[in-house]
Scaffold this active site. Structure first.
Site, PDB file in Angstrom:
ATOM      1  N   PRO A   1       0.835  -1.212   0.000  1.00  0.00           N
ATOM      2  CG  PRO A   1      -0.718  -1.575   1.676  1.00  0.00           C
ATOM      3  CD  PRO A   1       0.611  -2.052   1.194  1.00  0.00           C
TER       4      PRO A   1
ATOM      5  CD  GLN B   1      -2.724  -0.449   4.498  1.00  0.00           C
ATOM      6  OE1 GLN B   1      -2.632   0.733   4.201  1.00  0.00           O
ATOM      7  NE2 GLN B   1      -1.690  -1.162   4.929  1.00  0.00           N
TER       8      GLN B   1
ATOM      9  CE1 TYR C   1      -1.421   7.294   9.503  1.00  0.00           C
ATOM     10  CE2 TYR C   1      -0.432   5.335   8.539  1.00  0.00           C
ATOM     11  CZ  TYR C   1      -0.568   6.706   8.593  1.00  0.00           C
ATOM     12  OH  TYR C   1       0.157   7.505   7.737  1.00  0.00           O
TER      13      TYR C   1
ATOM     14  NE  ARG D   1       2.500  -2.923   5.388  1.00  0.00           N
ATOM     15  CZ  ARG D   1       3.170  -2.225   4.468  1.00  0.00           C
ATOM     16  NH1 ARG D   1       2.943  -0.933   4.310  1.00  0.00           N
ATOM     17  NH2 ARG D   1       4.034  -2.814   3.680  1.00  0.00           N
TER      18      ARG D   1
ATOM     19  CG  LEU E   1      15.488   0.540   1.890  1.00  0.00           C
ATOM     20  CD1 LEU E   1      16.722   0.964   2.676  1.00  0.00           C
ATOM     21  CD2 LEU E   1      15.284   1.473   0.695  1.00  0.00           C
TER      22      LEU E   1
ATOM     23  NE  ARG F   1      10.649   5.816  -0.216  1.00  0.00           N
ATOM     24  CZ  ARG F   1      10.055   5.542   0.946  1.00  0.00           C
ATOM     25  NH1 ARG F   1       9.871   4.278   1.301  1.00  0.00           N
ATOM     26  NH2 ARG F   1       9.651   6.514   1.748  1.00  0.00           N
TER      27      ARG F   1
END
Length: 361
Positions: free
Chosen positions: A25, A103, A185, A233, A304, A327
């Protein structure tokens, strides 16, 4: 020659992903009418990943209520108009052979904020379209307004919002539901002792701090039925002394599995500011590995992961069952197609329109 594990199918309940390269997400903050309805941007953004060969494409954090949005520009799944707009996007993802995930999220004390490229920072004031955020305790995230502490009726309302969002998600055609209990969150806020200072049945002990998440899982599973895959998650650490950590994550993951969750998407951080995170290739993989083996659950790793052989090694080593890309796949939406070429895999799901660009055998 055997197929690299990265490109073998993976099933969760009745849902089968064609490979183990999945799209994490990623918030886009691109709903310009502030109505939570996804737009053509979301269709192209998410559809591009499906076209590029991903096995699973998960939407950005999608709010279960208007007050649960991170920013006024966030998507939601709390209205029929939003459901119908998502249905169009899901249909395209499916047409490209990928599995569609959503999500489900509530931002809690990190709600009503300016999107990242706005000149302002912090909380959007109510006079400019913002709203009062809610949280387990009246403790602000650094630089944000103090939230209102949820009472029991408010907590019950949160559970009901997740259930209603689940029904709309299933009706829109989503195959996978992911509960966002990470990155600071609302569900993460209840889990961590740094943000949950309650003294009632939703605070204090680990069992109490996990209570809301487990109630949400039960409500979502009841609404979704047995076929849909349910992910959670987690941030496996707050990267802060006295905070949420991998041992607590592993324990709660086991409880979550028993409550109806199937799979765990392991990330880290986001609850508090000012932490030092040792960024390096695959820096979060050890947390996925720990949770997987400590709780005997299925997990994905993220953070990463940028190379095909790196991703393959994470899976073949048994540290995770799939990898999530963010990314790296934003930079190259066709990452899975390129990875297959690098690993010598002949895929049968290259888009026909792109076959003339395929590398020679």
């Amino acid at each position: 020659m055997s197929i690299p594990t990265l490109f073998t199918p993976y099933s969760v309940r009745s849902v089968t992903m064609r490979n183990r390269l999945w799209v994490a997400p990623m918030c886009e903050y691109s709903v310009e009418k502030h109505d939570g309805v996804p737009t053509d941007w979301h269709l192209v953004h998410l559809g591009g990943f499906a076209k590029g060969g991903a096995g699973l494409v998960i939407t950005e954090a999608t709010a279960v209520s208007a007050e649960g949005r991170i920013s006024p520009e966030d998507t939601g799944i709390y209205s029929d108009e939003q459901r119908d707009a998502w249905s169009r996007i899901v249909a395209f993802i499916h047409s490209q052979g990928a599995v569609a995930g959503i999500q489900l999220s509530h931002a809690g004390r990190k709600a009503s904020t300016w999107r990242p490229w706005a000149p302002e920072r912090g909380t959007v004031p109510q006079s400019e379209g913002g709203w009062l955020a809610v949280a387990p305790s009246a403790v602000a995230f650094t630089g944000y307004a103090v939230p209102a502490e949820l009472d029991r009726a408010g907590i019950d309302g949160i559970v009901a919002d997740f259930a209603a969002a689940t029904r709309r998600s299933i009706d829109a055609g989503f195959d996978v539901l992911e509960l966002h209990a990470a990155h600071g969150y609302l569900l993460h806020q209840f889990l961590s002792p740094l943000s949950n200072l309650r003294t009632d049945e939703y605070g204090g002990s680990l069992e109490n701090r996990a209570r809301l998440l487990l109630e949400v899982i039960a409500a979502v599973r009841a609404e979704a039925g047995e076929a849909a895959a349910l992910f959670v998650r987690f941030s496996a650490t707050d990267w802060a002394d006295g905070g949420w950590d991998q041992e607590q994550t592993a324990t709660v993951a086991g409880w979550a599995r028993d409550a109806g969750a199937d799979f765990f998407d392991i990330s880290t951080g986001g609850l508090v500011s000012g932490t030092t995170i040792p960024l390096a290739p695959g820096y979060q993989v050890p947390f996925a590995d720990f949770v997987k083996h400590a709780s005997s659950v299925e997990v994905s790793a993220v953070g990463l992961i940028t190379e095909a052989r790196q991703a393959e090694e994470i899976i073949t080593s048994g540290r995770a069952d799939a990898v999530m890309l963010a990314r790296a796949i934003m930079r190259d939406p066709h990452f899975p197609l390129r990875a297959a070429h690098e690993l010598g895999v002949e895929l049968d799901y290259w888009p026909a329109q792109y076959l003339r660009a395929k590398w020679p055998a």
